[in-house]
Design a protein around this motif. Structure first.
Motif, PDB file in Angstrom:
ATOM      1  N   LEU A   1       0.834  -1.211   0.000  1.00 24.32           N
ATOM      2  CA  LEU A   1       0.000   0.000   0.000  1.00 24.32           C
ATOM      3  C   LEU A   1       0.867   1.260   0.000  1.00 24.32           C
ATOM      4  N   PHE A   2       1.927   1.255   0.800  1.00 27.52           N
ATOM      5  CA  PHE A   2       2.824   2.416   0.824  1.00 27.52           C
ATOM      6  C   PHE A   2       3.608   2.530  -0.485  1.00 27.52           C
ATOM      7  N   ASN A   3       3.977   1.390  -1.088  1.00 25.56           N
ATOM      8  CA  ASN A   3       4.657   1.429  -2.390  1.00 25.56           C
ATOM      9  C   ASN A   3       3.837   2.196  -3.416  1.00 25.56           C
ATOM     10  N   LEU A   4       2.534   1.997  -3.373  1.00 21.87           N
ATOM     11  CA  LEU A   4       1.648   2.657  -4.340  1.00 21.87           C
ATOM     12  C   LEU A   4       1.590   4.164  -4.132  1.00 21.87           C
ATOM     13  N   ARG A   5       1.968   4.627  -2.934  1.00 20.27           N
ATOM     14  CA  ARG A   5       1.905   6.057  -2.612  1.00 20.27           C
ATOM     15  C   ARG A   5       3.243   6.766  -2.832  1.00 20.27           C
ATOM     16  N   ILE A   6       4.282   6.051  -3.233  1.00 21.81           N
ATOM     17  CA  ILE A   6       5.589   6.689  -3.463  1.00 21.81           C
ATOM     18  C   ILE A   6       5.508   7.571  -4.706  1.00 21.81           C
ATOM     19  N   PRO A   7       5.898   8.843  -4.607  1.00 26.92           N
ATOM     20  CA  PRO A   7       5.779   9.750  -5.761  1.00 26.92           C
ATOM     21  C   PRO A   7       6.788   9.424  -6.858  1.00 26.92           C
ATOM     22  N   ASP A   8       6.435   9.768  -8.066  1.00 25.73           N
ATOM     23  CA  ASP A   8       7.349   9.644  -9.204  1.00 25.73           C
ATOM     24  C   ASP A   8       8.300  10.844  -9.155  1.00 25.73           C
ATOM     25  N   THR A   9       9.611  10.593  -9.036  1.00 25.88           N
ATOM     26  CA  THR A   9      10.579  11.692  -8.923  1.00 25.88           C
ATOM     27  C   THR A   9      10.811  12.399 -10.254  1.00 25.88           C
ATOM     28  N   GLY A  10      10.335  11.808 -11.348  1.00 25.13           N
ATOM     29  CA  GLY A  10      10.549  12.397 -12.667  1.00 25.13           C
ATOM     30  C   GLY A  10      11.876  12.029 -13.299  1.00 25.13           C
ATOM     31  N   ALA A  11      12.731  11.287 -12.556  1.00 25.27           N
ATOM     32  CA  ALA A  11      14.030  10.883 -13.109  1.00 25.27           C
ATOM     33  C   ALA A  11      13.816   9.823 -14.187  1.00 25.27           C
ATOM     34  N   ARG A  12      14.421  10.016 -15.319  1.00 25.09           N
ATOM     35  CA  ARG A  12      14.328   9.058 -16.420  1.00 25.09           C
ATOM     36  C   ARG A  12      15.732   8.791 -16.962  1.00 25.09           C
ATOM     37  N   TYR A  13      15.985   7.544 -17.300  1.00 21.74           N
ATOM     38  CA  TYR A  13      17.298   7.152 -17.794  1.00 21.74           C
ATOM     39  C   TYR A  13      17.183   6.684 -19.240  1.00 21.74           C
ATOM     40  N   ALA A  14      18.345   6.574 -19.898  1.00 20.50           N
ATOM     41  CA  ALA A  14      18.356   6.090 -21.285  1.00 20.50           C
ATOM     42  C   ALA A  14      17.708   4.715 -21.351  1.00 20.50           C
ATOM     43  N   GLN A  15      17.112   4.400 -22.486  1.00 18.37           N
ATOM     44  CA  GLN A  15      16.438   3.105 -22.644  1.00 18.37           C
ATOM     45  C   GLN A  15      17.418   1.980 -22.330  1.00 18.37           C
ATOM     46  N   GLN A  16      16.957   1.049 -21.467  1.00 18.33           N
ATOM     47  CA  GLN A  16      17.831  -0.020 -21.025  1.00 18.33           C
ATOM     48  C   GLN A  16      18.055  -1.042 -22.142  1.00 18.33           C
ATOM     49  N   LYS A  17      19.256  -1.616 -22.153  1.00 20.07           N
ATOM     50  CA  LYS A  17      19.601  -2.601 -23.186  1.00 20.07           C
ATOM     51  C   LYS A  17      18.758  -3.865 -22.986  1.00 20.07           C
TER      52      LYS A  17
END
Length: 420
Positions: free
Chosen positions: A188-204
């Protein structure tokens, strides 16, 4: 701290609480199955295997999705592992699946800190995360010990929901139900964690490419003058910590004449000390001074050897608190420094994956050696002395390596450096 940090702390607390309660419940299951004495340490061994085998892949997975979503998915894998014990799957196999979930959970749990917080807050954040994690270890081991005691398991089995009849007929099944509830709270708490907006290059996408990428990150972190020292210390700490967990249980049985459910409380006593040390480090040790705490590692190893002279519970308590406090005080700043260097040199998820690979390889090796010593029927007093001297001497070698690095150039000037 930002608000999302406290949600991460709550999710980590309940997930870790369930992990540690499940370890004690699984040990009790092995005892009820009349398993040999060398088998309980293999629970932690099987748990840690996934951290090593999946290291090349979990970092990429953690960086491919928002960290909160990764934590939710991997927490549900833990639930499945816990549920397998309901269906009489061997505890080693079931706990190995929980380790699979934990291995994928960890890069997201620690990686999100570097996305959410500036470098100067990482020691404090790690102090609170480690302090809370250790609190969950205390309560988890106590909870697991309580759930396997006859009078509590009898009370759980006597409880019935109206109308619905659940097929729960054994103490182990009752304990597993309570543990599953805490995994649910973590989700339940996992679902409430905010998206930090950090994005990385597409993973191989190809496994071979991922292994090559992981190998590059592995070499990069070990070549870095700060990364290699902090990685060596945390690698030693986690291997030693996992082994000490079982040493304390065996020592309590032989020197203090304590059964498993009461000996589990002593693990909690060590964890209280770690929490004290972690919070003290968060308050008094800035990131720039993180390497100054290494002598505490030598002191911890030497203090552990004094366990052989203790045969009273009332002397055992303060001794184990001291061992834990020394451990917490030296590992939290080193952990923060390692996270900082990993974030500077590569992505957060890949850095934590490299860290987990090394730390859990150390867990596998040290637990394997401990299980071998128990199999060879080596006296627990001798095991304690070997363990303590090994920790102290290894920390001394790491300190000498850092001194040699400093003679080449001032690597401490790299602390606080911005991401490459």
């Amino acid at each position: 701290m930002r608000r999302g940090f406290y949600t991460i702390m709550a999710a980590q607390f309940f997930s870790s609480l369930a992990d540690n309660a499940l370890l004690i419940a699984a040990m009790a299951l092995l005892v009820s199955m009349q398993s040999p004495g060398w088998m309980p340490p293999l629970l932690k061994f099987f748990f840690a295997v996934s951290y090593v085998l999946l290291a090349a892949f979990v970092g990429a997975f953690a960086d491919a999705l928002p960290k909160g979503k990764v934590m939710f998915i991997t927490n549900m894998i833990k639930v499945v592992g816990c549920a397998l014990m309901f269906f009489h799957v061997h505890p080693l196999i079931a706990y190995a699946l929980v380790g699979f979930g934990a291995a994928a959970y960890s890069p997201a749990k620690y990686g999100i800190l570097t996305e959410l917080l500036p470098p100067e807050k990482l020691v404090a954040a790690n102090g609170w995360i480690e302090g809370l994690t250790v609190t969950s270890i205390i309560l988890g081991t106590v909870l697991g010990g309580a759930l396997v005691t006859p009078h509590i398991s009898a009370a759980l089995l006597s409880f019935d929901f109206p109308v619905i009849d659940f097929p729960i007929n054994t103490p182990a099944e009752a304990a597993l139900c309570v543990i599953t509830f805490f995994y649910g709270l973590a989700a339940l708490f996992n679902l409430r964690i905010p998206d930090t907006g950090a994005r990385y290059a597409q993973q191989k996408p190809h496994p071979v490419q991922l292994v090559c990428d992981f190998s590059h990150c592995f070499v990069t972190l070990w070549k870095d003058k700060l990364g290699q020292i902090s990685l060596a210390v945390t690698t030693l700490f986690w291997g030693a910590g996992a082994t000490l967990q079982f040493i304390v249980l065996k020592w309590a049985e032989e020197s203090l004449q304590m059964p498993l459910n009461k000996a589990a409380v002593l693990q909690g006593v060590v964890a209280i000390g770690i929490a004290i040390g972690a919070v003290a480090a968060a308050k008094f040790v800035p990131l720039k001074k993180s390497l100054s705490v290494m002598p505490m590692g030598i002191a911890m190893g030497l203090v552990v050897t004094t366990m052989i002279f203790v045969h009273s519970v009332w002397l055992a308590y303060p001794l184990l608190v001291l061992v834990g406090a020394l451990a917490g005080f030296f590992v939290v700043p080193m952990n923060a420094l390692l996270q900082h260097r990993g974030h500077v040199l590569m992505s957060a998820g890949h850095s934590i994956a490299v860290q987990n690979f090394n730390e859990n390889l150390s867990v596998l090796i040290m637990l394997g050696l401990y299980a071998l010593m128990i199999f060879l029927d080596l006296n627990i007093q001798a095991v304690i002395v070997i363990f303590g001297v090994f920790v102290a001497s290894t920390m001394f070698i790491v300190m000498k390596k850092h001194d040699a690095n400093q003679r080449q150039f001032d690597s401490l000037a790299l602390i606080g450096e911005h991401k490459h």
